[in-house]
Design a protein around this motif. Structure first.
Motif, PDB file in Angstrom:
ATOM      1  N   ARG A  43      28.793  12.828  89.696  1.00 21.95           N
ATOM      2  CA  ARG A  43      27.992  12.049  90.650  1.00 21.95           C
ATOM      3  C   ARG A  43      26.509  12.426  90.538  1.00 21.95           C
ATOM      4  N   SER A  44      26.229  13.716  90.387  1.00 23.34           N
ATOM      5  CA  SER A  44      24.835  14.159  90.251  1.00 23.34           C
ATOM      6  C   SER A  44      24.218  13.582  88.986  1.00 23.34           C
ATOM      7  N   ALA A  45      25.007  13.532  87.917  1.00 22.83           N
ATOM      8  CA  ALA A  45      24.500  12.966  86.653  1.00 22.83           C
ATOM      9  C   ALA A  45      24.179  11.483  86.845  1.00 22.83           C
ATOM     10  N   ALA A  46      25.034  10.776  87.584  1.00 23.37           N
ATOM     11  CA  ALA A  46      24.797   9.350  87.826  1.00 23.37           C
ATOM     12  C   ALA A  46      23.548   9.150  88.683  1.00 23.37           C
ATOM     13  N   LEU A  47      23.407   9.990  89.718  1.00 27.30           N
ATOM     14  CA  LEU A  47      22.232   9.891  90.592  1.00 27.30           C
ATOM     15  C   LEU A  47      20.951  10.136  89.802  1.00 27.30           C
ATOM     16  N   LEU A  48      21.023  11.122  88.931  1.00 33.63           N
ATOM     17  CA  LEU A  48      19.875  11.474  88.086  1.00 33.63           C
ATOM     18  C   LEU A  48      19.457  10.261  87.248  1.00 33.63           C
ATOM     19  N   ALA A  49      20.417   9.614  86.608  1.00 31.64           N
ATOM     20  CA  ALA A  49      20.112   8.451  85.763  1.00 31.64           C
ATOM     21  C   ALA A  49      19.604   7.298  86.624  1.00 31.64           C
ATOM     22  N   GLN A  50      20.312   7.030  87.720  1.00 32.99           N
ATOM     23  CA  GLN A  50      19.917   5.909  88.580  1.00 32.99           C
ATOM     24  C   GLN A  50      18.515   6.110  89.144  1.00 32.99           C
ATOM     25  N   SER A  51      18.202   7.332  89.579  1.00 37.44           N
ATOM     26  CA  SER A  51      16.879   7.518  90.184  1.00 37.44           C
ATOM     27  C   SER A  51      15.777   7.629  89.133  1.00 37.44           C
ATOM     28  N   SER A  52      16.154   7.796  87.867  1.00 36.66           N
ATOM     29  CA  SER A  52      15.133   7.819  86.808  1.00 36.66           C
ATOM     30  C   SER A  52      15.029   6.466  86.119  1.00 36.66           C
ATOM     31  N   GLY A  53      15.806   5.502  86.579  1.00 36.61           N
ATOM     32  CA  GLY A  53      15.753   4.157  85.997  1.00 36.61           C
ATOM     33  C   GLY A  53      16.392   4.068  84.612  1.00 36.61           C
ATOM     34  N   ILE A  54      17.276   4.994  84.316  1.00 35.91           N
ATOM     35  CA  ILE A  54      17.942   4.969  82.996  1.00 35.91           C
ATOM     36  C   ILE A  54      19.290   4.255  83.127  1.00 35.91           C
ATOM     37  N   VAL A  62      20.831   9.521  78.863  1.00 36.28           N
ATOM     38  CA  VAL A  62      21.478  10.252  79.955  1.00 36.28           C
ATOM     39  C   VAL A  62      21.684  11.711  79.534  1.00 36.28           C
ATOM     40  N   VAL A  63      22.119  11.908  78.287  1.00 38.90           N
ATOM     41  CA  VAL A  63      22.371  13.266  77.794  1.00 38.90           C
ATOM     42  C   VAL A  63      21.076  14.084  77.783  1.00 38.90           C
ATOM     43  N   THR A  64      19.976  13.459  77.327  1.00 42.12           N
ATOM     44  CA  THR A  64      18.691  14.174  77.305  1.00 42.12           C
ATOM     45  C   THR A  64      18.310  14.630  78.717  1.00 42.12           C
ATOM     46  N   LEU A  65      18.446  13.705  79.652  1.00 39.07           N
ATOM     47  CA  LEU A  65      18.100  14.001  81.047  1.00 39.07           C
ATOM     48  C   LEU A  65      18.996  15.107  81.613  1.00 39.07           C
ATOM     49  N   LEU A  66      20.281  14.962  81.349  1.00 43.65           N
ATOM     50  CA  LEU A  66      21.262  15.893  81.898  1.00 43.65           C
ATOM     51  C   LEU A  66      21.121  17.301  81.304  1.00 43.65           C
ATOM     52  N   SER A  67      20.773  17.367  80.014  1.00 41.39           N
ATOM     53  CA  SER A  67      20.639  18.684  79.378  1.00 41.39           C
ATOM     54  C   SER A  67      19.550  19.511  80.038  1.00 41.39           C
ATOM     55  N   GLN A  68      18.539  18.806  80.589  1.00 41.25           N
ATOM     56  CA  GLN A  68      17.425  19.547  81.213  1.00 41.25           C
ATOM     57  C   GLN A  68      17.642  19.753  82.714  1.00 41.25           C
ATOM     58  N   ALA A  69      18.733  19.175  83.237  1.00 39.92           N
ATOM     59  CA  ALA A  69      18.915  19.224  84.695  1.00 39.92           C
ATOM     60  C   ALA A  69      19.728  20.443  85.120  1.00 39.92           C
ATOM     61  N   ARG A  70      19.432  20.896  86.338  1.00 38.56           N
ATOM     62  CA  ARG A  70      20.160  22.019  86.916  1.00 38.56           C
ATOM     63  C   ARG A  70      21.052  21.492  88.037  1.00 38.56           C
ATOM     64  N   LEU A  89      23.134  21.075  94.678  1.00 42.59           N
ATOM     65  CA  LEU A  89      21.684  21.040  94.461  1.00 42.59           C
ATOM     66  C   LEU A  89      21.425  20.481  93.074  1.00 42.59           C
ATOM     67  N   LEU A  90      20.590  19.457  93.023  1.00 45.11           N
ATOM     68  CA  LEU A  90      20.222  18.855  91.739  1.00 45.11           C
ATOM     69  C   LEU A  90      18.750  19.165  91.512  1.00 45.11           C
ATOM     70  N   ASN A  91      18.461  19.956  90.497  1.00 47.52           N
ATOM     71  CA  ASN A  91      17.093  20.432  90.260  1.00 47.52           C
ATOM     72  C   ASN A  91      16.473  20.977  91.547  1.00 47.52           C
ATOM     73  N   GLU A 102      28.761   4.734  97.658  1.00 53.94           N
ATOM     74  CA  GLU A 102      29.620   3.952  96.762  1.00 53.94           C
ATOM     75  C   GLU A 102      28.953   3.682  95.413  1.00 53.94           C
ATOM     76  N   ALA A 103      27.637   3.380  95.439  1.00 55.16           N
ATOM     77  CA  ALA A 103      26.942   3.036  94.191  1.00 55.16           C
ATOM     78  C   ALA A 103      26.935   4.233  93.235  1.00 55.16           C
ATOM     79  N   VAL A 104      26.697   5.411  93.783  1.00 52.27           N
ATOM     80  CA  VAL A 104      26.702   6.615  92.936  1.00 52.27           C
ATOM     81  C   VAL A 104      28.126   6.888  92.428  1.00 52.27           C
ATOM     82  N   GLY A 105      29.125   6.641  93.268  1.00 52.39           N
ATOM     83  CA  GLY A 105      30.521   6.843  92.860  1.00 52.39           C
ATOM     84  C   GLY A 105      30.901   5.943  91.691  1.00 52.39           C
ATOM     85  N   LEU A 106      30.509   4.688  91.795  1.00 56.88           N
ATOM     86  CA  LEU A 106      30.813   3.756  90.703  1.00 56.88           C
ATOM     87  C   LEU A 106      30.018   4.145  89.458  1.00 56.88           C
TER      88      LEU A 106
END
Ligand code: DC
Length: 240
Positions: A43-54, A62-70, A89-91, A102-106
């Motif tokens: 879910r955190s990975a999805a939120l990260l992509a969604q909030s970065s417009g990816i 997504v992988v590039t973003l996620l590799s740098q995320a905590r 905690l995401l970053n 629901e949107a993040v879940g999907l």
């Protein structure tokens, strides 16, 4: 109740709203061990992509973003006890509730189809639990992340019972959705989780299938604790 004397791994998988989170957290508290909700990581990975417009389909971005995320998962502190099962905690930002929509879940269901995303998160999950006792829940814990765990449980319930539970959970958070819509979303998620090529949701060979349709959370926890106590793996440990 005794604490396990050696690192004890309890792996739980199952479909949406089978009760995994509540059961796993309650079990971890009873045993005095760590609880890890791996769905929160997807879910955190999805939120990260969604909030970065990816776009969720763009696996390499997504992988590039996620590799740098905590992503950190820990028990809620006293001030954070607001009904959450775990703090995420995401970053450094507390996204414990933000990831529950629901949107993040999907989105998580889509993002979790990328083998590269799974590889990153599975590696982090194994690192998180190395050498410690844990109750870890998700979709591939019994099959991929901890296939050698002494307790591998597949929690399930009928789609109708799960949809009712989900609708109730959403209602408690002030989200009013019709039963029909909740059931349709749940079936869609089930389909996506079971049909994906990378580590689909399935019952691992030798896993204990526990149907929770007619059981309360407490009854499910009791059954699991009973089995663990009978296994002798708690003997010699300290009292919790
Ligand atoms: O358990 P959950 O509803 O929070 O999980 C969100 C999504 O993440 C779910 O649709 C599938 C995915 N997931 C996964 O693929 N593997 C896991 N171990 C946990 C979750």
């Amino acid at each position: 109740m005794k604490r396990p004397s050696r690192p004890l791994q309890i792996a739980i998988d199952g479909p949406v709203s089978a009760g995994k989170g509540t059961v796993a957290r309650s079990l971890a508290e009873r045993l005095g061990i760590v609880y890890v909700d791996t769905g929160a990581m997807y879910r955190s990975a999805a939120l990260l992509a969604q909030s970065s417009g990816i776009p969720l389909e763009d696996s390499s971005s997504v992988v590039t973003l996620l590799s740098q995320a905590r992503i950190e998962i820990r028990p809620p502190t006293l001030e954070e006890q607001d009904g959450r099962l775990t703090t995420v905690l995401l970053n450094g930002e507390d996204v414990s509730w933000k990831i529950r929509g629901e949107a993040v879940g999907l989105g998580a269901s889509i993002i979790s189809q990328h083998p590269e995303v799974r590889a990153i998160l599975v590696a982090r999950q194994r690192e998180m639990v190395a050498g410690q006792s844990v109750v870890m829940e998700g979709r591939d814990i019994t099959t991929r992340v901890l296939p050698d765990a002494p307790f591998r449980i597949f929690l399930t319930a009928s789609p109708e019972v799960r949809a009712r539970r989900r609708q109730q959970q959403l209602r408690e958070r002030g989200i009013g959705l019709s039963y029909k819509k909740v059931l349709a979303d749940l079936r869609r998620r089930d389909e996506q989780d079971s049909a994906r090529k990378a580590d689909p949701l399935r019952v691992a060979h030798g896993a204990w299938v526990l149907d929770t349709s007619d059981l309360t959370i407490q009854q499910v926890v009791e059954r699991i604790v009973d089995k663990i106590e009978k296994s002798g793996l708690l003997s010699g440990g300290e009292e919790v």
